[in-house]
Design a protein around this motif. Structure first.
Motif, PDB file in Angstrom:
ATOM      1  N   PHE A 180       0.822  -1.213   0.000  1.00  0.00           N
ATOM      2  CA  PHE A 180       0.000   0.000   0.000  1.00  0.00           C
ATOM      3  C   PHE A 180       0.857   1.264   0.000  1.00  0.00           C
ATOM      4  N   ALA A 181       1.990   1.209  -0.674  1.00  0.00           N
ATOM      5  CA  ALA A 181       2.850   2.390  -0.754  1.00  0.00           C
ATOM      6  C   ALA A 181       2.171   3.512  -1.527  1.00  0.00           C
ATOM      7  N   ALA A 182       1.300   3.163  -2.470  1.00  0.00           N
ATOM      8  CA  ALA A 182       0.528   4.154  -3.229  1.00  0.00           C
ATOM      9  C   ALA A 182      -0.938   4.050  -2.837  1.00  0.00           C
ATOM     10  N   ASN A 183      -1.714   5.064  -3.203  1.00  0.00           N
ATOM     11  CA  ASN A 183      -3.135   5.108  -2.846  1.00  0.00           C
ATOM     12  C   ASN A 183      -4.036   4.873  -4.059  1.00  0.00           C
ATOM     13  N   ASP A 184      -3.494   4.289  -5.135  1.00  0.00           N
ATOM     14  CA  ASP A 184      -4.236   4.214  -6.377  1.00  0.00           C
ATOM     15  C   ASP A 184      -4.769   2.831  -6.702  1.00  0.00           C
ATOM     16  N   GLY A 185      -4.693   1.897  -5.765  1.00  0.00           N
ATOM     17  CA  GLY A 185      -5.193   0.555  -6.019  1.00  0.00           C
ATOM     18  C   GLY A 185      -6.692   0.446  -5.780  1.00  0.00           C
ATOM     19  N   VAL A 187      -7.903  -1.721  -3.790  1.00  0.00           N
ATOM     20  CA  VAL A 187      -7.907  -1.844  -2.335  1.00  0.00           C
ATOM     21  C   VAL A 187      -6.858  -0.893  -1.786  1.00  0.00           C
ATOM     22  N   THR A 188      -7.261  -0.050  -0.851  1.00  0.00           N
ATOM     23  CA  THR A 188      -6.358   0.931  -0.257  1.00  0.00           C
ATOM     24  C   THR A 188      -6.315   0.736   1.254  1.00  0.00           C
ATOM     25  N   LEU A 189      -5.457   1.490   1.910  1.00  0.00           N
ATOM     26  CA  LEU A 189      -5.200   1.301   3.335  1.00  0.00           C
ATOM     27  C   LEU A 189      -5.756   2.444   4.164  1.00  0.00           C
ATOM     28  N   GLY A 190      -6.313   2.115   5.322  1.00  0.00           N
ATOM     29  CA  GLY A 190      -6.728   3.087   6.320  1.00  0.00           C
ATOM     30  C   GLY A 190      -6.459   2.532   7.704  1.00  0.00           C
ATOM     31  N   LEU A 191      -6.789   3.313   8.731  1.00  0.00           N
ATOM     32  CA  LEU A 191      -6.624   2.867  10.112  1.00  0.00           C
ATOM     33  C   LEU A 191      -7.971   2.836  10.818  1.00  0.00           C
ATOM     34  N   VAL A 205      -3.725   9.279  21.495  1.00  0.00           N
ATOM     35  CA  VAL A 205      -2.873  10.306  20.890  1.00  0.00           C
ATOM     36  C   VAL A 205      -1.779   9.656  20.037  1.00  0.00           C
ATOM     37  N   ALA A 206      -1.166   8.594  20.553  1.00  0.00           N
ATOM     38  CA  ALA A 206      -0.099   7.914  19.804  1.00  0.00           C
ATOM     39  C   ALA A 206      -0.652   7.258  18.533  1.00  0.00           C
ATOM     40  N   ASP A 207      -1.834   6.664  18.626  1.00  0.00           N
ATOM     41  CA  ASP A 207      -2.425   6.006  17.461  1.00  0.00           C
ATOM     42  C   ASP A 207      -2.766   7.016  16.364  1.00  0.00           C
ATOM     43  N   PHE A 208      -3.305   8.169  16.739  1.00  0.00           N
ATOM     44  CA  PHE A 208      -3.621   9.186  15.744  1.00  0.00           C
ATOM     45  C   PHE A 208      -2.337   9.794  15.152  1.00  0.00           C
ATOM     46  N   ALA A 209      -1.293   9.844  15.941  1.00  0.00           N
ATOM     47  CA  ALA A 209      -0.006  10.312  15.404  1.00  0.00           C
ATOM     48  C   ALA A 209       0.497   9.349  14.335  1.00  0.00           C
ATOM     49  N   LEU A 210       0.268   8.064  14.521  1.00  0.00           N
ATOM     50  CA  LEU A 210       0.644   7.073  13.516  1.00  0.00           C
ATOM     51  C   LEU A 210      -0.112   7.332  12.213  1.00  0.00           C
ATOM     52  N   ASP A 215      -0.019   9.234   6.694  1.00  0.00           N
ATOM     53  CA  ASP A 215      -1.003   9.877   5.825  1.00  0.00           C
ATOM     54  C   ASP A 215      -2.158   8.924   5.509  1.00  0.00           C
ATOM     55  N   LEU A 216      -2.806   8.437   6.568  1.00  0.00           N
ATOM     56  CA  LEU A 216      -3.906   7.490   6.428  1.00  0.00           C
ATOM     57  C   LEU A 216      -5.178   8.057   7.045  1.00  0.00           C
ATOM     58  N   ARG A 217      -6.298   7.790   6.387  1.00  0.00           N
ATOM     59  CA  ARG A 217      -7.591   8.151   6.954  1.00  0.00           C
ATOM     60  C   ARG A 217      -7.871   7.271   8.169  1.00  0.00           C
ATOM     61  N   VAL A 218      -8.696   7.804   9.077  1.00  0.00           N
ATOM     62  CA  VAL A 218      -9.028   7.119  10.322  1.00  0.00           C
ATOM     63  C   VAL A 218     -10.535   6.883  10.397  1.00  0.00           C
ATOM     64  N   SER A 219     -10.905   5.709  10.859  1.00  0.00           N
ATOM     65  CA  SER A 219     -12.282   5.411  11.256  1.00  0.00           C
ATOM     66  C   SER A 219     -12.242   5.044  12.730  1.00  0.00           C
TER      67      SER A 219
END
Length: 461
Positions: A180-185, A187-191, A205-210, A215-219
């Motif tokens: 998932f080095a790129a965001n164009d697949g 299937v993409t990556l999030g947290l 706080v540490a998890d959101f810093a990750l 540069d990942l969206r969070v749910s």
């Protein structure tokens, strides 16, 4: 990939409120929507007659625990606390990588079969990198569009809450620097993060810093029943964690000022009406979110509890909110003048708003020129639908997975003429039953602590 012309259908675009072209044509070239109009003349395209059928965007789910599909309906009579203990301190511990693969493959294909072309896989049973890879492999094999939202595993979810155990950052970094080095697949990556309801504030706080680092969206879950009365969004705001790249799941028991904070910081929301009503999360927040300016998206959520189709979720969401809206007038001895929430609104929750919440609003979620050809064709000539008078009402109040005739993802048929393409159901059944027998059989007789009181008892025979 052949060019396709879907000709003469009832085209519901979801690109704007109540936008319908009837009859209309949709041209697909190179996996994308190339034109929408009437009587398109395209000699080099395969013409598919969809007269009398509804042509619509693929449905978008913003929060689904797909790995649980092999233990489907185990939790149908469980409360939220029973679910947390029964799944995360119980059944989840016995999943091998091959069981995670089976659950994700069956669950993803179930989604496609019912017209869901995009889902956010909220994957929070990842014991090892092998579990992680198995989950992703299944999503890619199934052929749908997905956000693989990495949610950790039992160390994060199966112990004391709020948990002091941080998100497994090494596994996420491995994915971000690798497949998932790129965001164009497709299937993409999030947290998928626990947030301050289920983890300590330092861990949150540490998890959101990750997420920011990679540069990942969070749910994140907030407002789930009694867990959500700890003002989680207020605490996240105080720590500077609120952002437009975050989707807040549930929101039932959030205070009004917390909902306003989500709106003011550009966040999105995911409502899982069926599960929330079943498990005791509180009244769905649909209307309260709308009141502060947040257009919600929809989700199936717990595959071990409810079915995996979004038609049911749309219907439940609309029914609950209409009842809520009408209640004030009834209590005042008045007749409601009109409904506040329309079928077309709820369909947008399940399509374009879902795509936006998944960070894919420019890619999918509506039928627009330039977007990916993620398209669903519904039968319009059945006893449940004919004659079609109101396409939005037909989709929300009459449709079900059995009406899904064709499904395209990136312009490729994954379901055609009512059957999934290239899917061996006998193999799937064998995978499902073998994994179910392993997981449930391994738990039989195991001693599980906490508030685990299954009623009725699981049939472990």
């Amino acid at each position: 990939m052949p060019n396709l012309l879907l000709a003469g259908g009832i085209v519901v675009t979801c690109a704007g409120p109540n936008e319908v072209l009837w009859p209309g044509d949709v041209l697909v070239r190179d996996g994308r929507i190339a034109a929408i109009g009437r009587d398109l003349d395209v000699p080099d395209a395969e013409r598919i007659d969809v007269s009398g059928r509804i042509v619509m965007p693929g449905l978008v789910d913003t929060h689904r625990h797909t790995w649980q599909s092999i233990v489907r309906n185990i939790a149908s009579d469980w409360t939220l606390d029973q679910y947390l203990v029964g799944l995360h301190a119980g059944l989840s511990r016995y999943f091998r990588p091959e069981d995670t693969y089976a659950g994700n493959l069956i669950g993803a294909l179930e989604a496609l079969d019912s017209g869901v072309t995009t889902l956010l896989d909220w994957s929070h049973n990842l014991f090892t990198p092998e579990h992680t890879d198995a989950a992703i492999d299944a999503l890619e094999e199934a052929g749908l569009r997905a956000v693989f939202s990495h949610g950790g595993g039992a160390p994060q979810w199966g112990g004391v809450m709020p948990s002091p155990v941080p998100h497994p950052a090494d596994d996420v970094r491995r994915l971000r620097s690798g497949r998932f080095a790129a965001n164009d697949g497709r299937v993409t990556l999030g947290l998928a993060l626990r947030g301050p309801q289920f983890s300590t504030m330092d861990v949150t706080v540490a998890d959101f810093a990750l997420a920011r680092e990679l540069d990942l969206r969070v749910s994140v879950h907030v407002g789930d029943g009694h867990w959500g009365k700890t003002r989680p969004v207020h605490r996240m705001n105080a720590a500077g964690l609120l952002a437009p790249t975050t989707t807040y799941v549930h929101c039932n028991t959030l205070a009004e000022d917390e909902l306003k904070l989500i709106a003011d910081t550009g966040g999105s929301a995911s409502v899982a009406t069926d599960v929330e009503m079943q498990m005791g999360h509180g009244w769905p927040a649909t209307g309260r979110l709308l009141a502060v300016g947040v257009q919600p998206s929809l989700s199936v959520d717990v595959c071990s509890s409810i079915g995996g189709d979004m038609f049911t979720t749309m219907r439940t969401t609309l029914a609950v909110q209409r009842a809520t809206d009408n209640h004030a007038a009834v209590e005042a001895g008045e007749a409601p003048e009109r409904v506040k929430l329309a079928c077309s609104d709820v369909l947008r929750f399940a399509t374009i708003e879902g795509a936006r919440a998944n960070g894919l609003g420019d890619v999918t979620g509506s039928l627009e020129v330039g977007k990916a050809a993620d398209i669903v064709v519904l039968a319009g000539d059945t006893l449940a639908t004919m004659p079609v008078n109101n396409p939005f009402g037909t989709i929300v109040y009459a449709a079900h997975p059995g009406l899904v005739r064709d499904v395209l993802v990136d312009g490729r048929f994954v379901k055609r003429d009512g059957r999934l393409v290239g899917v061996d159901l006998d193999r799937l059944r064998a995978l499902a039953e073998a994994s179910r027998d392993h997981v449930i059989g391994s738990m039989a007789g195991a001693e599980i602590g906490g508030r685990w009181q299954p009623e009725p008892k699981l049939n472990l025979a």
